[in-house]
Motif scaffolding. Structure first.
Motif, mmCIF file in Angstrom:
data_model
loop_
_atom_site.group_PDB
_atom_site.id
_atom_site.type_symbol
_atom_site.label_atom_id
_atom_site.label_comp_id
_atom_site.label_asym_id
_atom_site.label_seq_id
_atom_site.Cartn_x
_atom_site.Cartn_y
_atom_site.Cartn_z
ATOM 1 N N ILE A 157 0.863 -1.175 0.000
ATOM 2 C CA ILE A 157 0.000 0.000 0.000
ATOM 3 C C ILE A 157 0.903 1.230 0.000
ATOM 4 O O ILE A 157 1.830 1.332 0.796
ATOM 5 C CB ILE A 157 -0.920 0.027 1.234
ATOM 6 C CG1 ILE A 157 -1.924 -1.134 1.162
ATOM 7 C CG2 ILE A 157 -1.668 1.365 1.325
ATOM 8 C CD1 ILE A 157 -2.849 -1.199 2.366
ATOM 9 N N SER A 205 -1.333 -4.696 2.315
ATOM 10 C CA SER A 205 -2.780 -4.827 2.507
ATOM 11 C C SER A 205 -3.154 -6.158 3.144
ATOM 12 O O SER A 205 -4.306 -6.368 3.510
ATOM 13 C CB SER A 205 -3.501 -4.695 1.158
ATOM 14 O OG SER A 205 -3.148 -5.764 0.284
ATOM 15 N N HIS A 233 -14.030 3.198 1.305
ATOM 16 C CA HIS A 233 -13.019 2.150 1.535
ATOM 17 C C HIS A 233 -13.641 0.861 2.069
ATOM 18 O O HIS A 233 -12.940 0.018 2.644
ATOM 19 C CB HIS A 233 -11.941 2.666 2.488
ATOM 20 C CG HIS A 233 -11.037 3.678 1.851
ATOM 21 N ND1 HIS A 233 -11.379 5.013 1.753
ATOM 22 C CD2 HIS A 233 -9.822 3.558 1.250
ATOM 23 C CE1 HIS A 233 -10.406 5.666 1.132
ATOM 24 N NE2 HIS A 233 -9.459 4.811 0.825
ATOM 25 N N ASN A 283 -10.300 -2.205 4.989
ATOM 26 C CA ASN A 283 -8.874 -2.344 5.261
ATOM 27 C C ASN A 283 -8.416 -1.136 6.063
ATOM 28 O O ASN A 283 -8.483 0.006 5.589
ATOM 29 C CB ASN A 283 -8.081 -2.448 3.953
ATOM 30 C CG ASN A 283 -6.623 -2.784 4.183
ATOM 31 O OD1 ASN A 283 -5.853 -1.945 4.667
ATOM 32 N ND2 ASN A 283 -6.219 -3.995 3.843
ATOM 33 N N GLU A 303 -5.453 1.063 4.587
ATOM 34 C CA GLU A 303 -5.886 1.870 3.453
ATOM 35 C C GLU A 303 -6.748 3.044 3.930
ATOM 36 O O GLU A 303 -6.612 4.173 3.433
ATOM 37 C CB GLU A 303 -6.666 1.006 2.466
ATOM 38 C CG GLU A 303 -5.806 -0.026 1.748
ATOM 39 C CD GLU A 303 -6.622 -0.893 0.801
ATOM 40 O OE1 GLU A 303 -7.870 -0.751 0.794
ATOM 41 O OE2 GLU A 303 -6.025 -1.702 0.072
ATOM 42 N N THR A 310 -4.542 5.617 5.717
ATOM 43 C CA THR A 310 -3.708 6.332 4.750
ATOM 44 C C THR A 310 -4.521 7.431 4.067
ATOM 45 O O THR A 310 -4.035 8.556 3.877
ATOM 46 C CB THR A 310 -3.147 5.349 3.700
ATOM 47 O OG1 THR A 310 -2.378 4.331 4.375
ATOM 48 C CG2 THR A 310 -2.239 6.065 2.713
#
Length: 224
Positions: A52, A63, A194, A209, A212, A215
């Motif tokens: 990722i 991930s 997401h 996730n 993710e 981030t």
């Protein structure tokens, strides 16, 4: 030893060396290169560890493996406190620590192996639920203990689950928005964007996730 015997021995040794050289080139060089090349061409992301990256192109993790979001441990503290600016993963002693994600250290993998009626496990779950309620209750939002999903208070079988349920992600929205000075609707939209549905519409469960999501959250906070 006759010349014929010497010649036969030399031919056998020569054939053996040629076979060794050919097998070394084919099995030790050509085959690994072919497999590596095919993996990079056909499955580039998976071949490199399902990395990722943030919007700046920096690798922040994989991930496939969960990570923790904790504050720096204090002296005498048995376990570091969670950094409540971020969405939190499932409970686990196996996840490395990070701050999205400057450091990462995988500790261990495995389940507790305790039965469902184990007193210690029951205490852990109750303590975890109380912490989830306390941590995610804000001045404008109160968490109902009955709304705390199972994945918020139990670890996965490996202890390395990178996902949480949409229910647990949504439960954290108000706290994350409050801690980062963000609009609740923006954070709620971030979770929706997401959330991955069931494979082929019926396999598995919807999931989020955490790496993710965090981030993307960092990117949102930097531009707010």
């Amino acid at each position: 030893m006759t010349n014929n015997t010497v010649g036969s021995t030399a031919r056998v040794l020569g054939a053996g060396l040629r076979a060794l050289l050919v097998l070394t080139l084919v099995c030790g060089v050509a085959y690994p290169l072919a497999v590596t090349g095919a993996a990079q061409a056909l499955f580039h992301d998976r071949a490199n560890g399902s990395e990722i990256k943030d919007p700046h192109g920096r690798v922040v993790g994989s991930s496939l493996i969960g990570q923790r979001y904790d504050l720096p441990p204090k002296d005498g503290e048995e376990a570091p406190a969670p950094d409540l600016r971020w969405f939190q993963p499932r409970p686990s002693n196996g996840l490395g620590t990070n701050s999205v994600n400057t450091q990462y250290a995988l500790l261990l993998s495995g389940a507790t192996n305790r039965s469902g009626d184990n007193e210690e496990l029951i205490r852990w779950v109750k303590d975890a639920r109380a912490a989830v309620v306390k941590d995610n209750t804000t001045a404008t939002y109160e968490v109902n203990p009955a709304d705390v999903p199972p994945d918020a208070v139990t670890s996965s079988g490996s202890g390395l689950d990178p996902h949480i349920s949409p229910a647990y992600a949504k439960l954290q929205v108000h706290r994350v928005a409050d801690r980062n000075g963000l609009d609740v609707r923006k954070v709620r939209t971030l979770v929706a964007d997401h959330t991955t549905g069931r494979l082929l519409g019926f396999l598995g469960e919807p999931r989020v996730n955490v790496l993710e999501l965090n981030t993307a959250l960092r990117e949102l906070t930097e531009h707010s």
